[in-house]
Design a protein around this motif. Structure first.
Motif, short mmCIF file in Angstrom:
data_model
loop_
_atom_site.label_atom_id
_atom_site.label_comp_id
_atom_site.label_asym_id
_atom_site.label_seq_id
_atom_site.Cartn_x
_atom_site.Cartn_y
_atom_site.Cartn_z
N PHE A 27 1.44 -1.00 0.10
CA PHE A 27 0.26 0.22 -0.31
C PHE A 27 1.15 0.76 -0.25
CE2 PHE A 27 -2.03 3.30 2.86
CZ PHE A 27 -3.23 3.41 1.99
N ILE A 28 1.80 1.29 1.08
CA ILE A 28 2.81 2.01 0.73
C ILE A 28 3.35 2.57 -0.45
CG2 ILE A 28 4.61 3.33 1.87
CD1 ILE A 28 4.13 1.65 4.38
N ARG A 32 1.13 4.35 -2.73
CA ARG A 32 1.12 5.62 -3.02
C ARG A 32 2.08 6.54 -3.16
NH1 ARG A 32 -3.81 7.73 -1.99
NH2 ARG A 32 -3.00 9.37 -0.59
N LYS A 46 1.94 6.24 -7.38
CA LYS A 46 0.76 7.36 -7.64
C LYS A 46 1.25 8.75 -7.78
CE LYS A 46 -3.69 7.71 -7.39
NZ LYS A 46 -5.29 7.72 -6.06
N SER A 47 1.79 8.90 -6.16
CA SER A 47 1.71 10.67 -5.74
C SER A 47 2.78 11.76 -6.71
CB SER A 47 2.54 11.04 -4.76
OG SER A 47 3.64 10.03 -3.98
#
Length: 257
Positions: free
Chosen positions: A243-244, A247, A250-251
């Motif tokens: 998940f990290i 993220r 994606k950023s």
């Protein structure tokens, strides 16, 4: 891009990542095999007979699963982390970011390649181990699932390290001050039941312990803690790190600068 084109692009990135380490196998695959072979010689002929039995098994039998898993974890981490840091430093990362691939496709391409390298090294070391010890495999499914999840966990962690680091020395710090200490203190060379109670309690905070212990259970059918608890903890860490990583991808954190 339609679905077929996206699938072709994903497979292309995945194949590129796998070929990246297979083409230079003397640097990526041969060194861990030689290192572990030396461990087998040392523990099998020199140290092992003096230590005696550990958890009901000869010492060389006891340490082999841990050595296999330790190499698998280290190589999974190395594959994804080195790929990203090299792409960033050499400027190749821009070509990945310009592709129409989604961040999820990039994540899974790097993740699967890391798992493939880790498991390939693990299989090679297991084949080498067969020359030194007759190693049982009581629960093949546990061997596979811990190898897969462990490789995935470290592949995701490697991506986090590769995204965060901006220099090779920063990347080396992850291996020297995080991966290696946690590996050595995970019960590879000993059963935690041989430790004082306070150190047993501390060992239960080390996620590497659960990966090693669950993997060893697959071979011997014995473990220092419940294999189902170990699997739950390993899968949980795998999901959290994934998940990290997603993220961060994606950023565009430290990737678009």
């Amino acid at each position: 891009m339609n679905v077929r084109e996206q699938w072709i692009a994903f497979v292309t990135i995945l194949v590129k990542e796998i070929r990246r380490f297979t083409r230079i196998w003397p640097q990526t695959l041969l060194p861990p095999a030689i290192t572990i072979a030396l461990y087998f010689v040392i523990f099998g002929t020199l140290i092992g007979p003096r230590i005696g039995r550990m958890a009901g098994f000869s010492y060389i039998e006891f340490v082999v699963p841990g050595l296999i898993m330790m190499s698998l974890l280290q190589n999974s981490f190395s594959n994804s982390s080195s790929s990203l840091i090299q792409a960033k430093i050499m400027g190749n990362i821009v070509f990945l970011l310009l592709t129409p691939l989604s961040y999820l496709q990039l994540f899974f391409a790097f993740l699967i390649a890391a798992i493939v390298r880790g498991m390939f090294v693990g299989v090679c070391i297991y084949l080498i181990a067969m020359f030194y010890v007759d190693l049982p495999v009581e629960h093949p499914w546990f061997v596979f699932i811990f190898a897969f999840c462990g490789g995935g966990l470290m592949g995701a962690f490697g991506m986090i390290a590769g995204i965060w680091a901006t220099r090779f020395d920063q990347m080396a710090a992850f291996g020297n001050f995080v991966i290696m200490p946690l590996s050595m203190l995970s019960g590879v060379f000993y059963s935690i039941h041989s430790l004082p109670q306070v150190w047993q309690n501390i060992s239960h905070f080390n996620p590497f312990f659960y990966m090693i212990d669950g993997f060893r259970y697959g071979f011997f059918g014995q473990s220092d803690t419940s294999p189902y608890l170990s699997l739950l903890i390993v899968v949980s860490f795998f999901i959290i790190l994934s998940f990290i990583t997603i993220r961060m991808l994606k950023s565009g954190y430290k990737l678009r600068n």
